[in-house]
Design an enzyme around this catalytic site. Sequence first.
Site, PDB file in Angstrom:
ATOM      1  CE1 TYR A  22      60.377   2.325  47.412  1.00  0.00           C
ATOM      2  CE2 TYR A  22      59.907   0.483  46.094  1.00  0.00           C
ATOM      3  CZ  TYR A  22      59.502   1.432  47.095  1.00  0.00           C
ATOM      4  OH  TYR A  22      58.187   1.635  47.301  1.00  0.00           O
TER       5      TYR A  22
ATOM      6  CE  LYS B 111      58.316   3.457  43.922  1.00  0.00           C
ATOM      7  NZ  LYS B 111      57.845   2.111  43.462  1.00  0.00           N
TER       8      LYS B 111
END
Length: 319
Positions: free
Chosen positions: A146, A171
């Site tokens: 992320y 992400k």
Amino acid sequence: MMSDTSRAADAEPLSLDGILFFPVTPFTADGGVDRDVLAEHIRSKLPFAPGGMFPACGTGELHALSTAEAAIVVEEAVAAAEGRIPVVAGTGGPLGSALELARNAERAGADALLVLPPYLVQGPGAGVTRYIEELAAATSLPVIVYSRANARFTARQMRELALNPKVIGFKDGVGDIGLAQEISLSVREVRPDFLFFNGLLTAELTQGAYRGIGMPLYSSAAFAFLPEVANLYYRAFSAGDEDLRNRLLREFYVPLVTLRDETPGFGVSLIKAGCRLRGLDVGGVRAPLVDPSPEQLGRLERLVERGLELAQELEGPFA
């Protein structure tokens, strides 16, 4: 030396086919994790066919949970999912805690990990890469990176990480479309099966742009309290129905984002408030987040009502 493609050849792709569900973490009146309400929260969304579930992540207030509480959340999520959808557990923060979170998630039966940023310190690129590598090595679970806050990745870093078969996805929570495009192009040269997610708040608002650069998956926090609208948007998005998608954006998502942007942390607070408005007592948010004021709550209630009206009116093409 092992080649780029051979190092990643045995990667096992995670199947995430459909809208992605990020459940909230319900709290009891005395402040503990409410297992029963969490199970009800999750089971009530399964009929809406989520493609995967991400417990104890950003929407689930991982930042405010102890490692023991996060373990409870993941255990309950795995049990409630009953093997019907993949469960991707959150980890991150101080490295020691992140390692404990990861191992607890593996013991609970999670299918993968979403690695949120480390705590506080701003490390150089090599250090942030090592943080991901250490977490990937800590369990047998695949990990999704992320990129946000103090853990931002370059195309070169992500290409390097993608050579590790345990790293299966990226992400983006930064919002730099040009950089995200560079990353997807670079990584796909060595990992055609790599997963790419739009991780911006209220991602429906920006998903049209992310689709254009090859990032088809996105976080839907709205699904946690208004799955009727979130699912309708996802189906319009998947079918290429731009008229329907844009109407949902104009009449629901843009007003929701306007309200969200009034107060830091409302990307979580409004979701929990929406759950309460729909009749599920998930409690409030933990500090440092705050709950909506009565006036803000009234506006959210009107938005929920409008969303349900839209879902009833526009469901026809997908009935």
